[in-house]
Write an enzyme that holds these catalytic residues in place. Structure first.
Site, mmCIF file in Angstrom:
data_model
loop_
_atom_site.group_PDB
_atom_site.id
_atom_site.type_symbol
_atom_site.label_atom_id
_atom_site.label_comp_id
_atom_site.label_asym_id
_atom_site.label_seq_id
_atom_site.Cartn_x
_atom_site.Cartn_y
_atom_site.Cartn_z
ATOM 1 N N GLY B 144 0.788 -1.254 0.116
ATOM 2 C CA GLY B 144 0.148 -0.152 -0.021
ATOM 3 C C GLY B 144 1.048 1.222 -0.004
ATOM 4 N N ALA B 148 7.955 6.473 3.087
ATOM 5 C CA ALA B 148 8.788 6.252 4.537
ATOM 6 C C ALA B 148 8.827 7.166 5.699
ATOM 7 C CB ALA B 148 10.083 5.777 4.146
ATOM 8 N N LYS B 199 3.255 -1.580 -9.688
ATOM 9 C CA LYS B 199 3.198 0.167 -9.400
ATOM 10 C C LYS B 199 4.633 0.625 -9.653
ATOM 11 C CE LYS B 199 4.816 0.496 -5.474
ATOM 12 N NZ LYS B 199 5.920 1.097 -4.712
#
Lengths: 353, 353
Positions: B144, B148, B199
């Site tokens: 998801g 960070a 992705k």
């Protein structure tokens, strides 16, 4: 080569003259009663004042009073108004259309009746035109990610022409396709119109992430709020999918140009994002509307009002569950009841579990 | 309160110490052989040099040589390396895991065999650990949209913990959930891992729009190339959907956090987008790799190499059609054969029609 008449001289309608004239079509651009100054400027200078570029040769600008003259001989009519003008545009078109014409709409939004039943805007146009004439023309619409200025300067743009008549869609697509303007066709009229309308809803929410940074004094900080924006984007996509399913469109449309594609481009900026940014920074929406963005057209906010109110009625009628559309319900609370922003993450994706 | 051992001290692994310690868990952060300086710095100053923030109390940093000590007593093991280190991490874990532990991976990518058959990276970890021990621990992963630094400063982040063992997912989710770190669980392990891997592939393409503006000297121009980016985003979403379907995941995962959500956040910036921007501006990829971004870890590019080569083999085997994945195939041509960027718009969405 064909003759095309466009009603409405806003930036999107005017940008479409670029691919049309690139293909040799003759375009008559007719301003609404709100476009008088735009038409004046084009007639005097050739430049569209809001786009900031000269419209191509082959475009002739007309004031509304000359609409009949402009529409005479046109095979294609484009309804180029925004969602606030769609009823008006339908009334105008009822006097301007002739049997056999192809009508192409660029208006994005939805309409709801008192029971919360939603319908797409081309239906509003058809209703105003009247069943007799409406049945003698074809109805199509342009949807998909399309910032007007980028179309006008011929940056690559990929859109869908949607409607119920495939032959019209093919003919219209053929008229518009250039090396930069890429057109697909689809007969999922409903699904594509719902995608186009609801992306404006969720674009408002895309403004929150910057607003939250503003509020925290982190406007130029190293760490943004893209994770927040991404969660909202995904939940918005899921709610769009549910809308399309609910109203009987093709679920697949969600993952295409008029779904996530348009949601992406609309999230990159614009008036609805700007309004959302104010709300994200802590300003009550009523103050955004009445002060910071007074007089600015906010189609996304209008769509939230229409669809949010309809959702409440559909919930009362038990057509949908109270747990569905948590993001849209919160956006409606912000717009309609001045609720402060408090993103209901836990209710996203069917509830946290 | 539990004890958690993390192998790898990169920014994502280190950021996860924030929600864990917020909930009172004790975290042992173990650097890889490449993280010696990071661990040194944390031990000396408390600050993670790449995140630029002090890690919370409750985190103890260990060099790799102390890994056994760090893992002693831990109930949860996090594999915190990137996709280039996954085989190595599996080898390390084979000596560090004990039966009954819960393993959580944050590595995003895919692996392919010589025939083009793709598998998710947790399978690579399991293989290295060996069937005996691998069957006595549980395997889960975090997917998801999750930058960070935003996790580290407790900006809202919504993720999915995915795996095959629901009880482990629930327990892990409970350990991590805070007011800012929102966790859902899903047993569509395959679909979520594919979304997370692909992705990165399409994020590389998200860099093209800015690069094209650079090439045209329009880097600060009024009209961007968001329409272009949106078309690529939608086509990327469609290809991700097809991947998930092809490998047997849940199609619905495409429209969630690990699908469009993660694609959105990854498109907002980062190394893969930067590499794509060079290509968009006209630089051959080999020059980007060997000069402009020499030595920079590009997981998206690595994923294109793996998946692009696999796609060619799957096409030869007639598992997929030659018309499928036009965007990925072009990205592979750019990366593997130094082809110039020429976006195959006409092949998007099943071909223009």
């Amino acid at each position: 080569m064909s003759a095309v008449a466009i009603l409405g001289a806003g930036i999107m309608a005017s940008a479409l003259t670029v691919p049309l004239t690139r293909n040799g079509h003759r375009v008559h651009l007719v301003g609404t009663h709100l476009d008088t100054e735009i038409i004046d400027a084009i007639q005097r200078t050739g430049v569209h004042p809001h786009l900031g570029i000269a419209l191509p040769e082959g475009v002739t600008a007309f004031q509304l009073e000359q609409a009949r003259e402009a529409f005479a001989g046109a095979e294609v009519a484009i309804s180029g108004v925004n969602s606030f003008g769609v009823t008006w545009a339908g009334q105008q078109l009822s006097a301007l259309l002739r049997p056999g014409m192809r009508v192409l709409s660029i208006t994005k939004g939805m309409d709801a009746d008192g029971a919360g039943d939603l319908r797409i805007l081309p239906e509003v146009l058809m209703e105003q035109v009247g069943a007799g004439l409406a049945g003698q023309v074809t109805w199509s619409a342009i949807v998909g990610p399309s910032i007007a200025g980028e179309v006008a300067v011929e940056h690559d743009t990929a859109v869908v022409f949607t409607g119920t008549d495939q032959e019209s869609l093919d003919a219209l697509a053929h008229m518009f396709r250039t090396d930069a303007y890429h057109v697909w066709t689809s007969t999922d009229f409903l699904g594509h119109e719902i995608g186009a309308a609801t992306k404006n809803v969720y674009a408002f929410a895309a403004g929150f992430m910057e607003g939250l940074l503003d509020a925290a004094g982190e406007g130029t900080g190293q760490y943004r709020r893209y994770n927040y924006g991404a969660a909202v984007f995904a939940q918005g996509t899921r709610e769009m999918l549910r809308f399309i399913e609910l109203l009987g469109g093709d679920r697949e449309t969600t993952t295409g140009l008029a779904g996530v594609g348009d949601l992406f481009v609309t999230s990159m900026g614009g008036r609805n994002v700007r309004a959302g940014r104010y709300v994200g920074s802590g300003v009550p929406f009523s103050e955004v509307r009445d002060q910071h963005m007074k007089g600015v057209t906010l189609e996304g906010v209008a769509a939230i009002e229409v669809i949010g109110a309809a959702i409440e009625k559909l919930t009362e009628r038990e057509v949908i569950e109270a747990e569905e559309f948590p993001l849209l319900r919160h956006l409606y609370g912000i717009i309609a009841h001045d609720e402060p922003l408090e993103m209901p993450f836990r209710d996203f994706f069917g509830g946290m579990r």
